[in-house]
Design an enzyme around this catalytic site. Structure first.
Site, PDB file in Angstrom:
ATOM      1  N   HIS A  63      -0.152   0.887  -2.050  1.00 29.09           N
ATOM      2  CA  HIS A  63      -0.909  -0.196  -2.735  1.00 29.09           C
ATOM      3  C   HIS A  63      -1.953  -0.731  -1.890  1.00 29.09           C
ATOM      4  O   HIS A  63      -2.815  -1.196  -2.370  1.00 29.09           O
ATOM      5  CB  HIS A  63       0.082  -1.410  -3.219  1.00 29.09           C
ATOM      6  CG  HIS A  63       0.441  -2.411  -2.146  1.00 29.09           C
ATOM      7  ND1 HIS A  63       1.676  -2.227  -1.502  1.00 29.09           N
ATOM      8  CD2 HIS A  63      -0.155  -3.316  -1.644  1.00 29.09           C
ATOM      9  CE1 HIS A  63       1.780  -3.376  -0.648  1.00 29.09           C
ATOM     10  NE2 HIS A  63       0.496  -3.900  -0.776  1.00 29.09           N
ATOM     11  N   GLY A 104      -1.655  -9.411   3.315  1.00 27.99           N
ATOM     12  CA  GLY A 104      -2.280  -9.078   4.481  1.00 27.99           C
ATOM     13  C   GLY A 104      -1.543  -8.436   5.444  1.00 27.99           C
ATOM     14  O   GLY A 104      -1.801  -7.676   6.103  1.00 27.99           O
ATOM     15  N   ASP A 108       6.015   3.400  -2.640  1.00 28.17           N
ATOM     16  CA  ASP A 108       4.953   2.701  -1.980  1.00 28.17           C
ATOM     17  C   ASP A 108       4.503   3.128  -0.613  1.00 28.17           C
ATOM     18  O   ASP A 108       5.075   2.333   0.164  1.00 28.17           O
ATOM     19  CB  ASP A 108       4.916   1.098  -2.238  1.00 28.17           C
ATOM     20  CG  ASP A 108       4.000   0.220  -1.872  1.00 28.17           C
ATOM     21  OD1 ASP A 108       2.802   0.760  -1.723  1.00 28.17           O
ATOM     22  OD2 ASP A 108       3.967  -0.923  -1.721  1.00 28.17           O
ATOM     23  N   SER A 141       0.905  -6.516   4.370  1.00 27.90           N
ATOM     24  CA  SER A 141       1.117  -5.036   3.350  1.00 27.90           C
ATOM     25  C   SER A 141       1.180  -3.997   4.075  1.00 27.90           C
ATOM     26  O   SER A 141      -0.100  -3.954   4.949  1.00 27.90           O
ATOM     27  CB  SER A 141       0.563  -5.249   2.144  1.00 27.90           C
ATOM     28  OG  SER A 141       0.846  -5.896   1.292  1.00 27.90           O
ATOM     29  N   GLY A 142       1.938  -3.047   4.167  1.00 26.75           N
ATOM     30  CA  GLY A 142       1.649  -1.778   4.725  1.00 26.75           C
ATOM     31  C   GLY A 142       2.073  -1.679   6.317  1.00 26.75           C
ATOM     32  O   GLY A 142       2.173  -0.757   6.907  1.00 26.75           O
TER      33      GLY A 142
END
Length: 269
Positions: A75, A214, A121, A216-217
């Site tokens: 995402h 922020g 994801d 994320s990942g």
């Protein structure tokens, strides 16, 4: 590539790069909220950035898993954007010795990524050139295929995400203790229920500490028995009400569930 070959590949990465053993040991006292990290104690943490109107902006975290590969969330990637990766960073607003910026050469999003149900994801970013491994830039170790973290395992989320719901992103890299919540608990109706699948791992949920926009990942870092750190999760989603909502732990893509996908794409690209 089969699972055995992945284990061999991961072992070779560990031997070649000394993965998961930072020179600057993380300060991992049990914290209540996110705190500034010891500089460069999570040397595999990267900032994924996109360009707009001539400026670069942090959008997501990521994990260096080889000299030219970064692991992040699907995402975080949009085909409309141009990306770069900043490595060896502590404070995003400052120029820091030893940090490096490398353009993204290739973006590989999981072919079954489903943004509606938030499934699969996971994405890989291939760097334009391999990074030089140093005290402040180092690949993470990855868990063995199929490995499941035990309930209440003390793991740490790291990132430059928002420090409060709706607030600004952090300048200085943050870390927070997020104990693992097992699948049986996380899928209870008053927790995440059926939204969480067995390819995900939950951590936190105390209503105080969580990942946020922020982050994320970025990685879920867990220490193994030999003292090295492994990245077991990729920050995927959390509560839409607020980041640190009770019984809504941060949900991560479970890295061990995608071992074959990771190794196949690294070898073939």
């Amino acid at each position: 590539m089969n699972m055995m070959k992945f284990v061999v590949l991961a072992a070779l990465v560990a031997v070649a790069y000394g993965c998961g053993l930072p020179t600057f040991t993380p300060v991992v006292t049990r914290v209540v909220g996110g705190v500034d990290v010891r500089p460069h104690s999570w040397p595999w943490q990267v900032s994924l950035q996109y360009t707009r109107n001539g400026n670069w902006y942090h959008t997501c975290g990521g994990t260096l898993i080889a000299k030219d590969w970064v692991l992040t969330a699907a995402h975080c990637i949009s085909s409309r954007n141009t990306y770069r990766v900043e490595l060896g960073k502590h404070n995003l607003k400052e120029t820091e010795e030893g940090s490096v910026v490398i353009p993204a050469a290739k973006l590989i999003v999981h072919e079954k990524w489903n943004s509606f149900f938030i499934r699969n994801d996971i994405a890989l970013v291939k760097l334009e050139v391999p990074v030089t491994v140093s005290d402040i830039v180092m690949p993470a170790c990855l868990p063995e295929p199929g490995f499941i973290l035990p309930h209440d395992e003390p793991c740490y989320v790291t990132g430059w995400g928002r420090m409060i719901t709706g607030g600004p992103i952090a300048d200085v890299l943050q870390q927070a203790l997020l104990p693992v919540v097992d699948f049986a608990t996380c899928t209870r109706p008053d927790w995440w229920g059926s939204q969480v699948k067995d390819t995900m791992v939950c951590a936190g949920g105390d209503g105080v500490v969580s990942g946020c926009n922020g982050d994320s990942g970025g990685p879920l870092n867990c220490q193994s028995a030999d003292g090295s750190w492994e990245v077991h999760g990729i920050v995927s989603f959390g509560s839409g009400i607020q980041c640190n909502y009770p019984k809504k732990p941060t949900v991560f893509t479970q890295v061990s569930s995608y071992a074959d996908w990771i190794s196949t794409n690294m070898v073939n690209n």
